[in-house]
Design a protein around this motif. Structure first.
Motif, mmCIF file in Angstrom:
data_model
loop_
_atom_site.group_PDB
_atom_site.id
_atom_site.type_symbol
_atom_site.label_atom_id
_atom_site.label_comp_id
_atom_site.label_asym_id
_atom_site.label_seq_id
_atom_site.Cartn_x
_atom_site.Cartn_y
_atom_site.Cartn_z
ATOM 1 N N SER A 132 1.046 -1.350 -0.037
ATOM 2 C CA SER A 132 -0.142 -0.022 0.268
ATOM 3 C C SER A 132 0.819 1.331 0.021
ATOM 4 N N GLY A 133 0.422 2.517 -0.290
ATOM 5 C CA GLY A 133 1.028 3.719 -0.281
ATOM 6 C C GLY A 133 1.150 4.128 1.016
ATOM 7 N N LYS A 134 0.096 3.810 1.888
ATOM 8 C CA LYS A 134 0.083 4.511 3.120
ATOM 9 C C LYS A 134 -0.370 3.379 4.268
ATOM 10 N N GLY A 135 -0.128 3.865 5.580
ATOM 11 C CA GLY A 135 -0.900 3.091 6.626
ATOM 12 C C GLY A 135 -2.368 3.266 6.788
ATOM 13 N N GLY A 136 -2.907 2.336 7.418
ATOM 14 C CA GLY A 136 -4.238 2.551 7.850
ATOM 15 C C GLY A 136 -5.353 2.284 6.944
ATOM 16 N N VAL A 137 -4.929 1.762 5.532
ATOM 17 C CA VAL A 137 -5.927 1.448 4.461
ATOM 18 C C VAL A 137 -6.457 -0.130 4.810
ATOM 19 N N GLY A 138 -5.920 -0.935 5.957
ATOM 20 C CA GLY A 138 -6.311 -2.501 5.901
ATOM 21 C C GLY A 138 -5.584 -3.251 5.243
ATOM 22 N N LYS A 139 -4.408 -3.008 4.996
ATOM 23 C CA LYS A 139 -3.505 -4.111 4.016
ATOM 24 C C LYS A 139 -3.397 -5.080 4.765
ATOM 25 N N SER A 140 -3.030 -5.294 6.095
ATOM 26 C CA SER A 140 -2.988 -6.319 6.785
ATOM 27 C C SER A 140 -3.920 -7.440 6.902
ATOM 28 N N THR A 141 -5.226 -6.687 6.956
ATOM 29 C CA THR A 141 -6.490 -7.236 7.000
ATOM 30 C C THR A 141 -6.477 -8.119 5.768
ATOM 31 N N VAL A 142 -6.331 -7.720 4.844
ATOM 32 C CA VAL A 142 -6.422 -8.081 3.320
ATOM 33 C C VAL A 142 -5.480 -9.271 3.290
ATOM 34 N N THR A 143 -4.369 -9.093 3.759
ATOM 35 C CA THR A 143 -3.249 -10.080 3.818
ATOM 36 C C THR A 143 -3.819 -11.530 4.593
ATOM 37 N N ILE A 144 -4.248 -11.346 5.698
ATOM 38 C CA ILE A 144 -4.733 -12.325 6.356
ATOM 39 C C ILE A 144 -5.756 -13.017 6.180
ATOM 40 N N ASN A 145 -6.641 -11.947 5.480
ATOM 41 C CA ASN A 145 -7.969 -12.714 4.844
ATOM 42 C C ASN A 145 -7.816 -13.547 3.674
ATOM 43 N N ILE A 146 -6.896 -13.019 2.828
ATOM 44 C CA ILE A 146 -6.583 -13.676 1.563
ATOM 45 C C ILE A 146 -6.113 -14.989 1.978
ATOM 46 N N ALA A 147 -5.147 -15.159 3.021
ATOM 47 C CA ALA A 147 -4.221 -16.348 3.368
ATOM 48 C C ALA A 147 -5.244 -17.164 3.839
ATOM 49 N N ALA A 148 -6.194 -16.815 4.729
ATOM 50 C CA ALA A 148 -7.222 -17.684 5.343
ATOM 51 C C ALA A 148 -8.030 -18.375 4.254
ATOM 52 N N ALA A 149 -8.587 -17.513 3.430
ATOM 53 C CA ALA A 149 -9.178 -18.084 2.362
ATOM 54 C C ALA A 149 -8.696 -18.971 1.305
ATOM 55 N N LEU A 150 -7.434 -18.828 1.152
ATOM 56 C CA LEU A 150 -6.567 -19.756 0.302
ATOM 57 C C LEU A 150 -6.557 -21.199 1.140
ATOM 58 N N ALA A 151 -6.142 -21.168 2.434
ATOM 59 C CA ALA A 151 -6.008 -22.262 3.318
ATOM 60 C C ALA A 151 -7.423 -22.892 3.243
ATOM 61 N N ARG A 152 -8.376 -22.292 3.483
ATOM 62 C CA ARG A 152 -9.823 -23.184 3.438
ATOM 63 C C ARG A 152 -10.155 -23.605 2.166
ATOM 64 N N LEU A 153 -9.630 -23.065 1.155
ATOM 65 C CA LEU A 153 -9.602 -23.994 -0.111
ATOM 66 C C LEU A 153 -8.543 -25.142 -0.463
ATOM 67 N N GLY A 154 -7.993 -25.360 0.486
ATOM 68 C CA GLY A 154 -6.934 -26.611 0.543
ATOM 69 C C GLY A 154 -5.574 -26.268 0.255
ATOM 70 N N LYS A 155 -5.231 -25.289 0.132
ATOM 71 C CA LYS A 155 -3.864 -24.670 -0.170
ATOM 72 C C LYS A 155 -2.647 -24.710 0.892
ATOM 73 N N GLU A 156 -1.791 -24.834 0.943
ATOM 74 C CA GLU A 156 -0.682 -24.591 2.025
ATOM 75 C C GLU A 156 -0.307 -23.230 1.924
ATOM 76 N N VAL A 157 -0.439 -22.479 3.046
ATOM 77 C CA VAL A 157 -0.253 -21.042 2.818
ATOM 78 C C VAL A 157 0.695 -20.639 4.002
ATOM 79 N N GLY A 158 1.426 -19.640 3.932
ATOM 80 C CA GLY A 158 2.268 -18.993 4.815
ATOM 81 C C GLY A 158 2.154 -17.575 4.625
ATOM 82 N N ILE A 159 2.366 -16.628 5.664
ATOM 83 C CA ILE A 159 2.378 -15.268 5.788
ATOM 84 C C ILE A 159 3.792 -15.030 6.411
#
Length: 349
Positions: free
Chosen positions: A118-145
């Motif tokens: 992201s260009g600046k803080g406070g836009v929810g970048k980390s929220t997006v990261t963890i929710n993409i990761a969790a969604a990929l894991a739910r779909l059966g993928k091996e995921v790390g952050i």
């Protein structure tokens, strides 16, 4: 009568929950004694006080009772320093090339790297990261952050991780939360103390997180980058030229304007941009109407500037008090958006 060979075969399927390798392969099962249907054995753990000892005990008991044992007695010990050193060497041998480069960085490793910026803080970048990761894991993928935001680490608290990685000599075993392997500087600081380093130390720690972490099998590694275009973003571009990027912004034109710099840097470093995620896009009122608290159009403007697509528009959503993290339930509106986004990532080329 149950034989020792039967016991060893039954326990081939019991894994160390952190290393994801068979207890038999790791030579952790010792001193087996058999008396009719009673079995005694010792399990030698990597370290004293292994946090998942209870899980190992339960899995062993289930496996042995399936082959006819009526009573299972397990004692626990720990590896010697020499045994841990041998294990560490083995783990690194499987995860590094001849020149010491992490094998996961090789183009044919099968690991897809996704940097979230992201260009600046406070836009929810980390929220997006963890929710993409969790969604990929739910779909059966091996995921790390990899929480690469060394100064502003937040992934552990956002995923409600209160334990630290197990250390086997100098090798770290990632903590798992929501099916995702997590590594962060937040695990190595005390009492939320700030990290006060300059450029070279940042580079060193990113390399350590890649080379001295036993990630095991991975399909995706998401890197939560610090906002802006500083040292870490430059180092990641140099270390992982094959990484793809997702740029996060809000609908506000100022946020979009600043985020364009992160996107331009990604293009300069030859990172393919997967697309733009517009976070906090709107708030849905009780009557179903949408309240655009931060205005409209920022995500579309940014996507047009970067010649890419707006791949998700994520609304404001309340974190329920019953939730233990910032990972949205898969059945919620926001959870469904991230599931759809994860499916698009899986099927994209």
């Amino acid at each position: 009568m149950i034989s020792e060979q039967q016991i060893l075969k039954a326990l081939e399927h019991v894994q160390d929950p952190e290393l994801h390798k068979s207890l038999i392969e790791l030579n952790m099962v010792r001193n087996i004694k058999i008396a009719g249907k009673r079995i005694e054995l010792e399990v030698v753990l990597t370290i004293q006080g292994c946090p998942l000892k209870g899980k190992i005990k339960e899995d062993i008991e289930i496996s042995l009772k399936e082959i006819g044992a009526t009573e299972v007695s397990i004692t626990f010990g720990s590896m010697t320093a020499e045994e841990r050193a041998t294990l560490t060497k083995s783990l690194k041998k499987n995860s590094a090339t001849n020149n010491g480069m992490p094998s996961m960085l090789l183009p044919d490793s099968g690991v897809q790297f996704i940097a979230v910026s992201s260009g600046k803080g406070g836009v929810g970048k980390s929220t997006v990261t963890i929710n993409i990761a969790a969604a990929l894991a739910r779909l059966g993928k091996e995921v790390g952050i990899l929480d690469a935001d060394i100064y502003g680490f937040s992934i552990p608290v956002m995923m409600n991780v209160d334990q630290k990685p197990t250390m086997i000599d100098q090798t770290a075993i990632p903590v798992i939360s929501h099916g995702v392997k997590v590594m962060s500087m937040g695990f190595f600081t005390d009492n939320n103390n700030p990290v006060m380093w300059r450029g070279p130390m940042l580079n060193k720690w990113i390399q350590n997180f890649l080379a001295n972490t036993h990630w095991g099998k991975l399909n995706y590694l998401l890197l939560d980058l610090p906002p802006g275009t500083g040292d870490v973003a430059i180092d990641v571009a140099a270390m992982i030229p094959q990484a793809k990027e997702i740029i996060v912004t809000t609908p506000h034109q100022a946020a979009s304007y600043v985020a364009s710099r992160a996107g331009t840097m990604a293009k300069h470093t030859k990172h393919k941009i997967i697309g733009v995620v517009e976070n906090m896009a709107y708030f849905e009122e009780k009557d179903g109407s949408k309240n655009y608290l931060f205005g409209k159009g920022g995500g579309d403007t940014l996507a047009k500037q970067l010649q890419t697509e707006l791949i998700a528009r994520v609304p404001f959503a309340k974190i329920e008090e019953s939730q233990d993290s910032s990972v949205y339930d898969e059945d919620s509106i926001v959870g469904e958006i991230f599931t759809s986004l994860a499916e698009d990532i899986i099927h994209s080329r």
